[in-house]
Design an enzyme around this catalytic site. Structure first.
Site, PDB file in Angstrom:
ATOM      1  N   GLY A 241       0.756  -1.252   0.000  1.00 40.74           N
ATOM      2  CA  GLY A 241       0.000   0.000   0.000  1.00 40.74           C
ATOM      3  C   GLY A 241       0.779   1.290   0.000  1.00 40.74           C
ATOM      4  N   GLY A 242       2.077   1.266  -0.290  1.00 39.59           N
ATOM      5  CA  GLY A 242       2.838   2.506  -0.279  1.00 39.59           C
ATOM      6  C   GLY A 242       2.309   3.539  -1.249  1.00 39.59           C
ATOM      7  N   LYS A 243       2.034   3.131  -2.479  1.00 39.88           N
ATOM      8  CA  LYS A 243       1.524   4.079  -3.474  1.00 39.88           C
ATOM      9  C   LYS A 243       0.038   4.334  -3.276  1.00 39.88           C
ATOM     10  CE  LYS A 243       5.150   2.978  -6.787  1.00 39.88           C
ATOM     11  NZ  LYS A 243       5.817   1.970  -5.931  1.00 39.88           N
ATOM     12  N   ASP A 261      -5.039  -6.567  -5.614  1.00 40.25           N
ATOM     13  CA  ASP A 261      -3.896  -7.467  -5.721  1.00 40.25           C
ATOM     14  C   ASP A 261      -4.437  -8.873  -5.939  1.00 40.25           C
ATOM     15  OD1 ASP A 261      -1.198  -8.606  -5.442  1.00 40.25           O
ATOM     16  OD2 ASP A 261      -0.719  -6.671  -4.542  1.00 40.25           O
ATOM     17  N   ASP A 306       1.861  -0.957 -10.714  1.00 36.85           N
ATOM     18  CA  ASP A 306       3.229  -1.044 -10.201  1.00 36.85           C
ATOM     19  C   ASP A 306       3.600  -2.519 -10.266  1.00 36.85           C
ATOM     20  OD1 ASP A 306       5.647  -0.654  -8.975  1.00 36.85           O
ATOM     21  OD2 ASP A 306       4.826  -0.397  -6.972  1.00 36.85           O
ATOM     22  N   CYS A 359      10.282  -1.051 -10.721  1.00 33.33           N
ATOM     23  CA  CYS A 359      11.554  -0.631 -10.146  1.00 33.33           C
ATOM     24  C   CYS A 359      12.659  -1.486 -10.777  1.00 33.33           C
ATOM     25  CB  CYS A 359      11.561  -0.713  -8.626  1.00 33.33           C
ATOM     26  SG  CYS A 359      10.943  -2.248  -7.937  1.00 33.33           S
TER      27      CYS A 359
END
Length: 421
Positions: A241-243, A261, A306, A359
């Site tokens: 959940g960072g973004k 997810d 992501d 990333c």
């Protein structure tokens, strides 16, 4: 602890890092938590050997003539960091008490080889697998040496200010009053960079949700979504959940935010973070299924993907991971990334935006995936990244960030617009 015991501890730690396959910093932290008797100087000395061996593994193997055991790596690190010369290291290895076992003939030869270094090819100098060299050369070209050198250092500690609770100036003042040395991130407007390796868990700004740990590059990915209050936004690979948190702040708690997810277990990890940020009631969570994709088709203004990737852009944070990537794995991931993009595209409404991010440093997971997607979906086009700060320029298919050029982790982001119809 005596020097010989410190060396034994470094050998033990390197063996655990190699066996567990998890982030090296987690293994190191757990190791020292279980050994409170180790003093501050002992921990620092042991960690110095371990991190040198992890970050310079390729070079150590080359310089020792192929020695890749935890014992040889730790002993070579002791020599090359100046902790001791080869003769002293050998003398430490008595097998008595907490000392390492005596050296074998092969280990003595490996240490002796350090005194006669051989010229190193680029992948040895840069500490990555030889089979990845063409991929990195394709990405960086003449910048390759500078790029891999930047990835050899430690990553900074970056924070994202939760602008729903406090502005950046206020957060920086609060952190400074707690004794932290902070400065604004150069690119991310809500980013704060902290000097050193501070533990934030017990600090009020973190516990009360005013700050979150998030690399500046990751913050820029969320910014590329251009999420606004009142929109319907989906975070398609939400994970922890960072973004999702960053998107919620940009939406100011207005609209609809769906965190998706493939496993409920992954989604459940974000709940403490949502609670700290005060947005647990705003974010809806759901597992991706065919029924959900059918039900939500064309419903979202913004969809962020992501995607799972090689994590090559995070090598500064987990240097051991650079030895876990293979060409075969990159090809597998590229296929998976394309399938995920195809599924996520179904949710984007006409005129909406699909943001693809990894990333990864490899074009095979980045621009190539986007180009293949556009070939399958004629109703999508690449958008300008006008929502990103000045000073970030992109290519035809997206923007690539890296530690040398931007001071961030390695990220790729592409904003794809669905034609209005």
């Amino acid at each position: 602890m005596r020097p010989a015991a410190r060396l034994s501890a470094a050998i033990e730690l390197l063996a655990e890092i190699g066996a567990r396959g998890e982030a090296a910093d987690q293994v190191v932290d757990r190791y020292f938590r279980a050994r409170r008797y180790a003093g501050k100087q002992d921990r620092a000395a042991i960690a110095a050997l371990v991190w040198y061996a992890v970050r310079r593994r390729g070079a150590l193997i080359h310089l020792t003539g192929g020695g890749d055991t935890p014992r040889i790596l730790a002993m070579a690190a002791a020599v090359l960091t100046g902790a001791a010369d080869a003769e002293t290291v050998a003398a430490w290895a008595t097998g008595e008490g907490h000392a390492p076992a005596p050296l074998s003939d092969a280990e003595r030869a490996a240490l002796a080889a350090l005194s006669d270094p051989r010229p190193a090819p680029p992948w040895v100098a840069g500490d990555y697998a030889e089979e990845l060299h063409p991929l990195l050369l394709r990405r960086f070209g003449t910048r390759l040496a500078a790029a891999v050198a930047a990835m050899a250092g430690r990553a900074p500690l970056d924070l994202r200010v939760n602008t729903a609770k406090i502005d950046r100036a206020g957060a920086m003042a609060e952190l400074a009053a707690l004794g932290l040395s902070v400065e604004p991130c150069a690119l991310a407007p809500a980013g704060v960079r902290v000097a050193g390796r501070e533990r934030l868990g017990r600090l009020a700004p973190f516990a009360e949700g005013r700050i979150e740990v998030q690399d500046e590059g990751s913050q820029l990915v969320a910014l590329a979504c251009d999420a606004r209050p009142g929109m319907a936004v989906a975070d398609f690979c939400a994970g922890a959940g960072g973004k999702t948190l960053a998107l919620a702040a940009d939406m100011a708690g207005q609209g609809r935010l769906l965190a998706l997810d493939v496993e409920e277990r992954r989604l459940s990890r974000m709940m403490p973070r949502l609670a700290r940020a005060g947005i647990e009631g705003f974010v809806t969570r759901a597992v991706i299924t065919d029924d959900l994709l059918d039900r939500e088709a064309g419903a979202f203004d913004r969809v962020l993907v992501d995607a799972p990737c090689s994590l090559s852009g995070t090598w500064r944070r987990n240097p051991a991971a650079r030895w876990n990537v293979t060409l075969e794995r990159v090809r597998e991931l590229a296929g998976l990334q394309g399938r995920i993009l195809d599924a996520a595209a179904r949710l984007v409404k006409p005129g909406g935006r699909l943001v693809y991010a990894t990333c990864s440093l490899f074009l095979e997971e980045d621009e190539d995936v986007v180009e293949a997607f556009l070939g399958r979906h004629g109703d999508f086009t690449v958008l300008d990244h006008e929502t990103l700060p000045p000073g970030i320029s992109g290519g035809r298919l997206g923007i690539a960030l890296d530690p040398a050029a931007h001071g961030t982790d390695g990220f790729f982001v592409a904003a794809l617009g669905r034609n209005p119809g």
